[in-house]
Scaffold this active site. Structure first.
Site, PDB file in Angstrom:
ATOM      1  N   GLU A   1     -16.279 -16.448 -57.031  1.00 42.74           N
ATOM      2  CA  GLU A   1     -16.930 -17.683 -57.488  1.00 42.74           C
ATOM      3  C   GLU A   1     -18.407 -17.728 -57.100  1.00 42.74           C
ATOM      4  O   GLU A   1     -19.190 -18.419 -57.734  1.00 42.74           O
ATOM      5  CB  GLU A   1     -16.221 -18.915 -56.898  1.00 42.74           C
ATOM      6  CG  GLU A   1     -14.985 -19.312 -57.679  1.00 42.74           C
ATOM      7  CD  GLU A   1     -14.412 -20.669 -57.287  1.00 42.74           C
ATOM      8  OE1 GLU A   1     -14.982 -21.355 -56.405  1.00 42.74           O
ATOM      9  OE2 GLU A   1     -13.376 -21.044 -57.842  1.00 42.74           O
TER      10      GLU A   1
ATOM     11  N   HIS B   1       1.119   3.381 -53.800  1.00 40.93           N
ATOM     12  CA  HIS B   1       2.184   3.858 -54.689  1.00 40.93           C
ATOM     13  C   HIS B   1       2.102   3.202 -56.063  1.00 40.93           C
ATOM     14  O   HIS B   1       3.020   3.331 -56.873  1.00 40.93           O
ATOM     15  CB  HIS B   1       3.542   3.595 -54.033  1.00 40.93           C
ATOM     16  CG  HIS B   1       3.700   4.346 -52.747  1.00 40.93           C
ATOM     17  ND1 HIS B   1       4.403   5.518 -52.630  1.00 40.93           N
ATOM     18  CD2 HIS B   1       3.173   4.106 -51.510  1.00 40.93           C
ATOM     19  CE1 HIS B   1       4.331   5.957 -51.387  1.00 40.93           C
ATOM     20  NE2 HIS B   1       3.585   5.120 -50.684  1.00 40.93           N
TER      21      HIS B   1
ATOM     22  N   LYS C   1     -10.764 -26.093 -67.689  1.00 40.62           N
ATOM     23  CA  LYS C   1     -10.320 -27.472 -67.467  1.00 40.62           C
ATOM     24  C   LYS C   1     -10.616 -28.327 -68.691  1.00 40.62           C
ATOM     25  O   LYS C   1      -9.784 -29.117 -69.136  1.00 40.62           O
ATOM     26  CB  LYS C   1     -11.021 -28.072 -66.241  1.00 40.62           C
ATOM     27  CG  LYS C   1     -10.605 -27.439 -64.928  1.00 40.62           C
ATOM     28  CD  LYS C   1     -11.229 -28.181 -63.765  1.00 40.62           C
ATOM     29  CE  LYS C   1     -11.094 -27.422 -62.478  1.00 40.62           C
ATOM     30  NZ  LYS C   1     -11.936 -27.926 -61.417  1.00 40.62           N
TER      31      LYS C   1
END
Ligand code: PA5
Length: 435
Positions: free
Chosen positions: A291, A312, A426
């Site tokens: 951010e 792995h 949003k």
């Protein structure tokens, strides 16, 4: 020197030009001056810089006393919050708590669970169902007081809590951490009369772990917040006293990762630990750097992995895929506990050759072997070495990464303290929901 040591020697050889490095040193020292004199971008959000010296003993005692009240009446504390109002607390709590709850440690530590970090209906259903026969309290954290995920989870939990305990008793089981005057949560707090802590105006979400946002849940989990702040204070002092690149590990880290990104095409920073307890510390790092740096078409993409588990899965790519990654390894030298490897007469699993070593020694050898392989595979490696995981060391690491992140933002010439891009999803979501 504190408990944390930063090593960058395995990166230097990847920086091709001495001249670039020298030029960079001048730039990072300039960024450093801007930061400590509070003259850089976003300087109205620099309250975090002084938290380690500004949080008073009175404030620490108030947080500890509210945490104690909650602990006394709760088997479980539900911490409700998202992003910067969640990750710092979880990073510290998961790093310090035992992997499994036993009857022994349950007596010492109230169990902390989380809500408001996503919108899974199944999770919320199962959580409420599980809480039916638990004694519990709630800490709701939201700076804006309007974020949908925690607000919705809090509505469900508040309703459940009031039904279970009655309105008056529920009121004593809920603590809110929010802005001093703004937001829906603040209005609810005022009308319900919950105990409240304020998030300072000049501290953004992802830099707020050393405010009550992190400190109250950490204290409620049974950990020593004074030591956490002490570690941050020691690191602050170290970074403030070291005014040149040669002396200052945050400047070294910020500059070298910036050069890897801008000159060596290293677009991804993979933060790695061989200790799974640091998984949420890595999550906290991802938010802090993602951010802060990722804007205006720029920024290193912060990623994370737990080794040897992810060797792995991601190991092949890291070793031989595109050369766009560098690694920052959080290396923990000592484990907290010992478990001997049993000797087997018949050696049926052929593991007797490990028997003289501790599991931690084997883990460190895996780390060393991987570092050598990755450097040979041309993956630059930073190492942050700590002797053990405790409150003070975590405090040092928190301040180190916050400070380095701010420097990194200034080197990229972005404001490391805003997050305009987070609003885009949003806006769409509210439109689609008909808000
Ligand atoms: O770092 C940030 O600012 C964000 O991650 C916020 O912490 C997050 O969106 C939650 O916001 P709020 O505390 O306002 O609910």
């Amino acid at each position: 020197m504190g408990n944390m040591t930063f090593f960058y020697e395995d990166v230097l050889s990847f920086i091709q030009s001495e001249a670039l490095l020298n030029q960079g040193k001048v730039e990072v020292e300039k960024a450093y001056k801007e930061l400590v004199t509070k003259r850089g971008k976003g300087n109205d959000f620099l309250g975090w810089l002084d938290l380690p010296i500004n949080v008073t003993e009175n404030e620490i005692n108030k947080i500890k006393s509210v945490a104690k009240q909650l602990i006394e009446k709760s088997e479980v504390i539900v911490v409700v919050g998202i992003g910067g109002s969640y990750l710092g607390a979880r990073a510290v709590i998961e790093a310090l708590q035992p992997y499994f709850t036993t009857t022994d440690n349950r007596k010492k530590n109230t169990e902390i669970v989380y809500a408001g970090t996503h919108l899974s209906e199944d999770y919320l259903h199962d959580l409420l169902h599980w809480l039916n026969d638990k004694e519990y309290s709630i800490i709701i954290i939201s700076k804006s007081g309007t974020t949908t995920e925690p607000a919705l989870a809090f509505r469900l939990l508040k309703t459940h809590c009031e039904k279970k305990y009655g309105k008056n008793n529920a009121q004593r089981r809920i603590v809110a951490i929010t802005d001093k005057s703004r937001g829906v949560l603040k209005r609810i707090v005022n009308s319900e009369g919950y105990q409240t802590f304020v998030i300072p105006d000049d501290v953004g979400g992802r830099y707020s772990v050393l405010t009550p946002v992190g400190l109250l849940p950490i204290a409620a989990a049974g950990f020593d917040i004074a030591k956490l702040l002490l570690g941050a204070k020691k690191m602050r002092q170290q970074l403030y006293e070291a005014t040149t690149w040669q002396q200052n590990p945050a400047m070294q880290y910020a500059l070298l990762r910036y050069l890897l990104y801008t000159k060596e095409n290293r677009k991804i920073e993979l933060m790695v630990s061989y200790e799974p307890k640091l998984l949420y510390f890595i999550e906290w790092f991802k938010q802090l750097f993602g951010e802060s740096e990722g804007k205006e078409g720029k920024g290193i993409f912060p990623a994370g992995a737990i080794f040897s588990t992810d060797l792995h899965s991601l190991g092949q790519y890291i070793q031989e895929g595109e050369r766009i990654i560098f690694e920052t390894v959080l290396s923990v030298i000592n484990s907290q506990k010992r478990i001997p490897i049993p000797y087997l007469e018949n050696n049926e699993d052929e593991l007797n050759y490990l028997q003289s070593k501790s599991i931690q020694e084997i883990n460190l050898i895996a780390e060393k072997g991987t570092r050598l392989a990755h450097i040979e595979g041309e993956v630059p490696n930073f190492t942050i070495s700590i002797s053990k995981i405790d409150e003070e060391t975590l405090g040092e690491m928190i301040f180190f990464f916050e400070f380095s992140c701010a420097l990194g933002g200034y080197l990229l010439d972005v404001n490391p303290f805003d997050q305009p891009g987070v609003e885009a999803y949003k806006k769409n979501m509210f439109k689609l929901l008909g808000k």
